[in-house]
Design an enzyme around this catalytic site. Structure first.
Site, short mmCIF file in Angstrom:
data_model
loop_
_atom_site.label_atom_id
_atom_site.label_comp_id
_atom_site.label_asym_id
_atom_site.label_seq_id
_atom_site.Cartn_x
_atom_site.Cartn_y
_atom_site.Cartn_z
N GLU A 216 0.82 -1.21 0.00
CA GLU A 216 0.00 0.00 0.00
C GLU A 216 0.86 1.27 0.00
O GLU A 216 0.39 2.35 0.36
CB GLU A 216 -0.94 -0.02 1.21
CG GLU A 216 -1.96 -1.13 1.12
CD GLU A 216 -2.83 -1.20 2.35
OE1 GLU A 216 -3.83 -0.50 2.40
OE2 GLU A 216 -2.49 -1.95 3.27
N SER B 90 -6.36 -2.45 1.44
CA SER B 90 -6.58 -1.86 0.11
C SER B 90 -7.05 -2.90 -0.92
O SER B 90 -6.88 -2.71 -2.11
CB SER B 90 -5.32 -1.16 -0.42
OG SER B 90 -5.08 0.01 0.31
N SER C 148 -10.91 9.86 0.50
CA SER C 148 -11.02 8.88 1.59
C SER C 148 -12.16 9.20 2.54
O SER C 148 -12.41 10.35 2.89
CB SER C 148 -9.72 8.79 2.37
OG SER C 148 -8.72 8.20 1.58
N1 LIG Z 1 -17.40 -11.29 3.44
C1 LIG Z 1 -17.57 -10.38 2.49
N2 LIG Z 1 -18.77 -10.24 1.88
C2 LIG Z 1 -18.96 -9.32 0.88
N3 LIG Z 1 -17.98 -8.52 0.43
C3 LIG Z 1 -16.75 -8.63 0.99
C4 LIG Z 1 -16.49 -9.56 2.05
N4 LIG Z 1 -15.20 -9.43 2.40
C5 LIG Z 1 -14.68 -8.48 1.61
N5 LIG Z 1 -15.59 -7.99 0.76
C6 LIG Z 1 -15.38 -6.97 -0.26
O1 LIG Z 1 -13.97 -6.83 -0.48
C7 LIG Z 1 -13.52 -5.54 -0.06
C8 LIG Z 1 -12.16 -5.65 0.59
O2 LIG Z 1 -12.20 -6.54 1.66
P1 LIG Z 1 -11.67 -6.16 3.11
O3 LIG Z 1 -11.91 -7.33 4.00
O4 LIG Z 1 -12.26 -4.88 3.53
O5 LIG Z 1 -10.10 -6.03 2.89
P2 LIG Z 1 -9.11 -4.76 2.87
O6 LIG Z 1 -8.47 -4.77 4.21
O7 LIG Z 1 -8.14 -5.08 1.79
O8 LIG Z 1 -9.94 -3.53 2.61
C9 LIG Z 1 -14.61 -5.03 0.85
O9 LIG Z 1 -14.60 -3.63 0.87
C10 LIG Z 1 -15.86 -5.63 0.21
O10 LIG Z 1 -16.27 -4.89 -0.94
#
Ligand SMILES: Nc1ncnc2c1ncn2[C@@H]1O[C@H](COP(=O)(O)OP(=O)(O)O)[C@@H](O)[C@H]1O
Ligand SMILES: [Mg+2]
EC number: 6.3.2.4
Length: 365
Positions: free
Chosen positions: A17, A192, A327
């Site tokens: 990142e 990210s 952001s």
């Molecule tokens: N269990 C889930 N159900 C639906 N969408 C998910 C789920 N986990 C992740 N996502 C999608 O993937 C994106 C990134 O996942 P996230 O867990 O927030 O990781 P990061 O830390 O990289 O942001 C989320 O913003 C969402 O859009």
């Protein structure tokens, strides 16, 4: 006589990142009150070298961050009473920093490692302490603590790169039977959306697992939650407060790296989200509980899903949320009555207050 507070802003860093951090740092640099704060920009290259960076003054910051001017390596001198930043080769003492704002995302910046270094050097810093940072970075440990506090999370299983016959990884068939398809595969320690895939079948699963294992030895495989995607900002130490929630309407199949940073129209941000008051209050309460359960201080952004039945499912916490122009963290505060410049001021004051509080603790009998 210089009587401004000396703030070191750390940016760049060793994580995937890195580029996002530069964007965040640019916005923090632009918005910080320069009448009150004297800013020292400290670049961290992808290799982890620290150096004084002068690109921000010139208004053009190259990515990735590199020590193109051949500036000297920086070091922190420990145990001199006052923390000292030193240019190593010329033995040039730059002097003490009053506080550091680590504007670093992901491993080596948001995960407690930099926080530990700053703590050893006796420097107050913005955001979560070592434990909160480490917990917030590891999605598995984070979710276990949330579960322990009866906070709602999505069902998930783990995959370990070095699984063995005694503790084998679940197969695709077992996972699909438990979570149903589609489901998500993510590196446990990253952000990210780097290395994250939404999986529909076994072929995609194999690809997703190979991709994610490039970033971490531990993967989260998580049930797909159908619902609205929301984020909320938290600010404070012992008595934190929550902003209004915001909504992300992703134009991609999920809020991927492309949707976040590359595609200008990748996502629509609704700030604040359109929600009835009672739900806003419930979300704020849940987010504050999350912040406390995960040992956070200073700031964090709590991300969650809101299902059709108005269930809140916490997705994750970010202890150093994005500070880019688009952001959510600063924008949500802006919508809640705290401008970008005031937000940075408050974050720095919280860092100093925590440092002074913790200094009162006894270190010997
Ligand atoms: N269990 C889930 N159900 C639906 N969408 C998910 C789920 N986990 C992740 N996502 C999608 O993937 C994106 C990134 O996942 P996230 O867990 O927030 O990781 P990061 O830390 O990289 O942001 C989320 O913003 C969402 O859009
Ligand atoms: Mg996220």
């Amino acid at each position: 006589m210089e009587n401004r507070i000396k703030v070191g802003i750390l940016f760049g860093g060793k994580s995937a990142e890195h580029e996002v951090s530069i964007q965040s740092a640019k916005n923090v640099y632009d918005a910080i009150d320069k009448n009150k704060y004297q800013v020292t920009m400290i670049g961290i290259s992808k290799r982890g070298q620290w150096f004084l960076d002068h690109y921000f003054e010139k208004g053009c910051v190259p990515a990735p961050v590199e020590n193109a001017d051949g500036g000297e390596n920086l070091a922190l001198v420990l145990g001199t009473g006052e923390n000292q930043l030193l240019e190593v080769a010329g033995k040039n003492l730059i002097g003490a920093l009053d506080v550091v704002f680590p504007v670093l995302h992901g491993p080596f910046g948001e995960d407690g490692t930099v926080q530990g270094l700053l703590k050893q050097a006796n420097i107050p810093f913005v955001g979560a302490d070592v434990l909160g940072s480490a917990v917030g970075m590891d999605k598995d440990v984070m979710k276990r603590l949330l579960r322990d506090s009866d906070l709602p999370i999505a069902p998930y299983v783990l995959l370990h790169k070095y699984a063995d016959a005694e503790m084998p990884n679940p197969t695709y068939q077992e996972i699909a039977a438990y979570l149903c398809v589609p489901f998500f595969v993510k590196p446990a320690n990253l952000g990210s959306s780097v290395g994250i895939s939404k999986v529909q079948d076994e072929g995609e699963f194999d690809q997703a697992v190979a991709e994610a294992f490039q970033y971490d030895h531990k993967l989260i495989v998580e049930k797909n939650i159908v619902g609205r995607e929301m984020e909320i900002s938290i600010l404070g130490n012992e008595n934190p407060m929550a902003s209004l929630p915001g909504e992300i309407i992703s134009q991609h199949s999920f809020y991927s790296y492309e949707a976040k940073y590359l595609d200008e129209h990748g996502a629509i941000l609704k700030i604040p989200a359109s929600l009835p008051d009672h739900l806003v209050a419930k979300i704020q309460q849940t987010a504050l509980k999350t912040f406390k359960a995960l040992c956070c201080e200073g700031m964090a952004r709590v991300d969650f899903f809101l299902t059709e039945k108005d269930e809140i499912i916490i997705n994750e916490i970010n202890t150093i949320p994005g500070f880019t122009k688009i952001s959510m963290y600063p924008k949500l505060w802006d919508a809640s009555g705290i401008s970008y410049t005031e937000l940075i001021d408050r974050l720095i004051q919280l860092a100093l207050a925590r440092f002074n509080r913790d200094r009162q603790l006894k270190t010997s009998r």
